[in-house]
Design a protein around this motif. Structure first.
Motif, PDB file in Angstrom:
ATOM      1  N   TYR A  74       0.815  -1.213   0.000  1.00  0.00           N
ATOM      2  CA  TYR A  74       0.000   0.000   0.000  1.00  0.00           C
ATOM      3  C   TYR A  74       0.853   1.269   0.000  1.00  0.00           C
ATOM      4  CZ  TYR A  74       0.707   0.302   5.116  1.00  0.00           C
ATOM      5  OH  TYR A  74       1.243   0.399   6.376  1.00  0.00           O
ATOM      6  N   MET A  94       2.344   1.080   9.678  1.00  0.00           N
ATOM      7  CA  MET A  94       1.923  -0.024  10.528  1.00  0.00           C
ATOM      8  C   MET A  94       2.993  -1.113  10.585  1.00  0.00           C
ATOM      9  SD  MET A  94      -0.801   1.382  11.325  1.00  0.00           S
ATOM     10  CE  MET A  94      -1.373   0.115  12.460  1.00  0.00           C
ATOM     11  N   TRP A  98       0.637  -6.209  10.102  1.00  0.00           N
ATOM     12  CA  TRP A  98      -0.559  -5.610   9.508  1.00  0.00           C
ATOM     13  C   TRP A  98      -0.430  -5.754   7.994  1.00  0.00           C
ATOM     14  CZ3 TRP A  98      -4.487  -2.093  11.618  1.00  0.00           C
ATOM     15  CH2 TRP A  98      -4.504  -2.075  13.023  1.00  0.00           C
ATOM     16  N   ARG A  99      -1.407  -6.388   7.372  1.00  0.00           N
ATOM     17  CA  ARG A  99      -1.359  -6.600   5.928  1.00  0.00           C
ATOM     18  C   ARG A  99      -2.474  -5.819   5.248  1.00  0.00           C
ATOM     19  NH1 ARG A  99      -2.554 -12.579   6.826  1.00  0.00           N
ATOM     20  NH2 ARG A  99      -3.513 -11.553   8.617  1.00  0.00           N
ATOM     21  N   ALA A 100      -2.333  -5.641   3.947  1.00  0.00           N
ATOM     22  CA  ALA A 100      -3.355  -4.925   3.173  1.00  0.00           C
ATOM     23  C   ALA A 100      -3.859  -5.818   2.053  1.00  0.00           C
ATOM     24  CB  ALA A 100      -2.783  -3.637   2.592  1.00  0.00           C
ATOM     25  N   ILE A 118      -7.511   1.982   1.887  1.00  0.00           N
ATOM     26  CA  ILE A 118      -6.654   0.833   2.195  1.00  0.00           C
ATOM     27  C   ILE A 118      -7.483  -0.159   3.005  1.00  0.00           C
ATOM     28  CG2 ILE A 118      -4.492   0.006   3.212  1.00  0.00           C
ATOM     29  CD1 ILE A 118      -3.497   2.909   3.198  1.00  0.00           C
ATOM     30  N   PHE A 120      -7.130  -2.998   5.519  1.00  0.00           N
ATOM     31  CA  PHE A 120      -6.139  -3.614   6.404  1.00  0.00           C
ATOM     32  C   PHE A 120      -6.669  -4.915   7.008  1.00  0.00           C
ATOM     33  CE2 PHE A 120      -4.264   0.714   6.748  1.00  0.00           C
ATOM     34  CZ  PHE A 120      -2.936   0.380   6.497  1.00  0.00           C
ATOM     35  N   THR A 122      -5.702  -7.027  10.262  1.00  0.00           N
ATOM     36  CA  THR A 122      -4.934  -6.815  11.487  1.00  0.00           C
ATOM     37  C   THR A 122      -4.231  -8.101  11.925  1.00  0.00           C
ATOM     38  OG1 THR A 122      -6.673  -7.437  13.054  1.00  0.00           O
ATOM     39  CG2 THR A 122      -6.745  -5.187  12.150  1.00  0.00           C
ATOM     40  N   LEU A 202      -4.219   2.224  14.687  1.00  0.00           N
ATOM     41  CA  LEU A 202      -4.206   2.763  13.331  1.00  0.00           C
ATOM     42  C   LEU A 202      -4.392   4.278  13.345  1.00  0.00           C
ATOM     43  CD1 LEU A 202      -4.173   2.400  10.278  1.00  0.00           C
ATOM     44  CD2 LEU A 202      -6.597   1.776  10.371  1.00  0.00           C
TER      45      LEU A 202
END
Length: 214
Positions: A74, A94, A98-100, A118, A120, A122, A202
């Motif tokens: 991202y 982040m 933490w992935r997007a 975005i 996210f 968690t 966040l």
């Protein structure tokens, strides 16, 4: 003496010999049943062959490890989006866990509201949607949050956020919890299914940028 004619066989079910018409009908029915069984056998065989091909393809085609749609860069996407809009965008810093699963520009209200989005995932495998919308009005915020009313406020490092806590509702969908704030012409909306602590994490990551933009 002429040879004696062979007497026709008596059919047990009838108690008498078959008539020519009955013989023809019996043979036709036997032929139909044979063809029917053959068709079913061919169908089963074809299904087994198809299944075998599917299994071969499944095991031979390489697949990437993990879930690629949860690894969107991202930060890189934000640079492209910023160039498109010709303005700076908020980019939450982040941790790696933490992935997007999405990072893109979105349009709403017939193109009147553009937002930097975005999605996210968690560390607890919950979802938070990050939205930075420009020149958005109260209608856009209400529609984004399924028209749920606010339930309170919180202040994080001097930045006031409006809170929408819908966790007690029977079916709030993806808007179990939400936080909204503004900075200049930008409206920031966070919503999702994560724990409030993760929402605050966040929100904290962008607080300094929010205050510097005011």
């Amino acid at each position: 003496m002429s040879p004696r004619k062979k007497e026709p066989k008596i059919v047990a079910e009838l108690g008498r010999p078959e008539t020519p018409e009955e013989t023809a009908a019996r043979k036709a029915e036997n032929s139909r049943l044979y063809k029917s069984r053959k068709t079913i056998n061919n169908l089963v065989y074809s299904m087994l062959v198809t299944l075998a091909l599917v299994l071969v393809i499944y095991f031979l085609v390489p697949r990437p490890d993990g879930d690629p749609q949860w690894n969107i860069d991202y930060v890189a996407q934000s640079e492209v989006a910023a160039q498109t809009l010709n303005r700076d965008l908020l980019v939450p810093a982040m941790p790696e866990d933490w992935r997007a699963n999405a990072a893109e520009l979105r349009n709403a209200n017939n193109g009147k509201v553009t937002s930097w989005y975005i999605g996210f995932i968690t560390p607890n495998d919950q979802f938070i949607a990050f939205n930075e919308a420009f020149e958005a009005d109260a209608t856009w915020v209400s529609q984004t949050l399924n028209e749920y009313p606010p339930t309170g406020e919180m202040t994080i490092d001097g930045q006031v956020w409006t809170v929408y806590d819908n966790r007690e509702m029977s079916d709030p969908g993806n808007v179990e919890y939400a936080m909204v704030t503004t900075s200049g012409d930008a409206t920031i909306v966070l919503f999702g299914t994560a724990d409030p602590v993760e929402f605050e994490q966040l929100a904290t990551s962008i607080t300094a940028d929010l205050r510097s933009a005011q």
